[in-house]
Design a protein around this motif. Structure first.
Motif, PDB file in Angstrom:
ATOM      1  N   TYR A 111       0.716  -1.228  -0.512  1.00  0.00           N
ATOM      2  CA  TYR A 111       0.024  -0.080   0.384  1.00  0.00           C
ATOM      3  C   TYR A 111       0.927   0.808  -0.109  1.00  0.00           C
ATOM      4  O   TYR A 111       1.747   1.149   0.587  1.00  0.00           O
ATOM      5  N   ALA A 114      -0.380   8.010  -2.645  1.00  0.00           N
ATOM      6  CA  ALA A 114      -0.960   8.575  -4.864  1.00  0.00           C
ATOM      7  C   ALA A 114       0.014   9.663  -5.215  1.00  0.00           C
ATOM      8  O   ALA A 114      -0.026  10.599  -4.151  1.00  0.00           O
ATOM      9  N   LEU A 118      -1.720   9.937  -9.940  1.00  0.00           N
ATOM     10  CA  LEU A 118      -2.638   8.837 -10.051  1.00  0.00           C
ATOM     11  C   LEU A 118      -3.432   9.240  -9.757  1.00  0.00           C
ATOM     12  O   LEU A 118      -5.438   9.229 -10.146  1.00  0.00           O
ATOM     13  N   LEU A 130      -3.056   4.010  -2.286  1.00  0.00           N
ATOM     14  CA  LEU A 130      -3.790   3.186  -3.143  1.00  0.00           C
ATOM     15  C   LEU A 130      -2.766   1.994  -2.848  1.00  0.00           C
ATOM     16  O   LEU A 130      -1.747   1.537  -2.019  1.00  0.00           O
ATOM     17  N   GLN A 131      -3.485   0.591  -3.343  1.00  0.00           N
ATOM     18  CA  GLN A 131      -2.541  -0.794  -3.451  1.00  0.00           C
ATOM     19  C   GLN A 131      -2.421  -0.876  -4.241  1.00  0.00           C
ATOM     20  O   GLN A 131      -2.355  -0.527  -5.815  1.00  0.00           O
ATOM     21  N   ARG A 132      -0.663  -1.401  -4.541  1.00  0.00           N
ATOM     22  CA  ARG A 132       0.245  -1.530  -5.875  1.00  0.00           C
ATOM     23  C   ARG A 132       0.040  -2.911  -6.086  1.00  0.00           C
ATOM     24  O   ARG A 132       0.733  -3.324  -4.278  1.00  0.00           O
ATOM     25  N   SER A 133       0.147  -3.217  -7.031  1.00  0.00           N
ATOM     26  CA  SER A 133       1.002  -4.795  -7.293  1.00  0.00           C
ATOM     27  C   SER A 133       1.467  -4.833  -8.273  1.00  0.00           C
ATOM     28  O   SER A 133       1.388  -4.330  -9.320  1.00  0.00           O
ATOM     29  N   VAL A 148       1.744  -3.341 -13.322  1.00  0.00           N
ATOM     30  CA  VAL A 148       1.517  -2.874 -12.636  1.00  0.00           C
ATOM     31  C   VAL A 148       1.246  -1.962 -12.296  1.00  0.00           C
ATOM     32  O   VAL A 148       0.030  -1.154 -12.855  1.00  0.00           O
ATOM     33  N   THR A 149      -0.430  -2.616 -11.203  1.00  0.00           N
ATOM     34  CA  THR A 149      -1.253  -1.899 -11.346  1.00  0.00           C
ATOM     35  C   THR A 149      -2.031  -1.100  -9.518  1.00  0.00           C
ATOM     36  O   THR A 149      -0.934  -1.636  -8.335  1.00  0.00           O
ATOM     37  N   HIS A 150      -2.817  -0.155  -9.814  1.00  0.00           N
ATOM     38  CA  HIS A 150      -3.039   0.876  -8.671  1.00  0.00           C
ATOM     39  C   HIS A 150      -3.978   0.958  -8.912  1.00  0.00           C
ATOM     40  O   HIS A 150      -5.155   1.242  -9.572  1.00  0.00           O
ATOM     41  N   GLU A 224      -9.367   1.442 -11.194  1.00  0.00           N
ATOM     42  CA  GLU A 224      -8.077   0.435 -11.164  1.00  0.00           C
ATOM     43  C   GLU A 224      -7.158   1.379 -12.061  1.00  0.00           C
ATOM     44  O   GLU A 224      -7.442   2.115 -13.333  1.00  0.00           O
TER      45      GLU A 224
END
Length: 294
Positions: A111, A114, A118, A130-133, A148-150, A224
């Motif tokens: 997490y 932002a 973004l 934001l959750q970042r993966s 890369v996803t937020h 997303e």
């Protein structure tokens, strides 16, 4: 000088790999054909046998050639892995379907605060995190995309890290009751950075397809933000086009967009007809059409 040579050899091997790969895919070198020997390829392309061997190793790992001890190296007829083809006209549905057909490797999950960019694109509230993966998708066990996803934290807390490693993100989002209503998408090209190159098994600086997509729910709030990088040899974009417009102003239009436009025009015409005062003694039976039909 040594460092320069060490850097040049992998680049030469990559160029030879791309050249041979294109010859195979185009049919210039047909299925099941025998390739020249390593010494012959080295002489023809003016490179070392080490460079040739690296290029052939890469082709073999892609399933495009087969080495037969005592016989030589042959094109793997019908065994070349086909790339994933994404339908741009139905990208959101395709993304979920793609997740069910391919594997995924979760690289990072956290997490974060932002960035201004973004926050603006996702229409976040002040201070919203934001959750970042970071994930790598695979097809036939081979990597083809780096994602890369937020996602806003208020949404991301509804699923776990383990969920994200096993289930398509859009499916997870819609399980919470959210509905992806629309998206903005930009497609371009970029070069692989060291970390991306390692994840996608390509050379540093290799050309990649890039896509940035922001998905919104019906309220207009972002749910997303996706930055995706794709290997062009394993992924491509597809769009059906149709010629539309009056003579003298004809243009190419996405086929689905045209269908949507035509449907809207038909609905507008229907609504206009329904607003007219009904003709005397005109009935549904006489018109042969139910006004409720679309």
């Amino acid at each position: 000088m040594t460092r320069s040579v060490a850097t040049a050899e992998p680049m030469k091997a990559h160029r030879l790999y791309l050249l041979l790969r294109e010859q195979i895919l185009s049919g210039e070198v047909p299925d099941s054909a025998k390739l020249p020997s390593e010494p012959q390829l080295a002489q023809e392309h003016r490179v070392s046998r080490v460079t040739v061997r690296r290029a052939l190793d890469k082709l073999a790992s892609d399933g495009m050639i087969e080495r037969r001890p005592g016989s030589g190296t042959f094109v793997s007829g019908g065994q070349t892995r086909m790339p994933v083809v994404a339908d741009l006209a139905n990208a959101l549905t395709h993304l979920v379907e793609m997740g069910r057909k391919t594997g995924v490797r979760l690289i990072a999950f956290s997490y974060v605060n932002a960035t201004p960019a973004l926050a603006e694109e996702l229409k976040l509230e002040p201070g919203e995190r934001l959750q970042r993966s970071v994930r790598v998708r695979l097809i036939d066990g081979q990597p083809f995309s780096y994602l890369v996803t937020h996602v806003p934290e208020r949404i991301g807390i509804s699923y776990s890290e383990a969920d994200l490693a096993s289930t398509p993100l859009l499916e997870l989002l819609e399980r919470t009751g959210l509905v992806a209503d629309k998206a903005q998408q930009i497609i371009g090209a970029t070069l692989a950075s060291p970390d991306v190159a390692a994840a996608l098994d390509v050379e540093i600086g290799a050309a990649l397809l890039s896509m940035t997509r922001v998905v919104y729910e019906a309220s207009g709030r972002g749910i997303e933000h996706l930055q995706a990088l794709y290997r062009p040899d394993r992924y491509s974009f597809h769009m059906e086009l149709a010629r539309t417009g009056d003579r003298g102003a004809r243009r190419w239009t996405a086929a689905d967009s045209r269908s949507l436009t035509e449907a809207n025009e038909n609905n507008n015409k229907k609504n206009a007809r329904e607003k007219r005062p009904p003709l005397k003694r005109r009935t549904t039976h006489e018109t042969g059409r139910d006004p409720s039909e679309t």
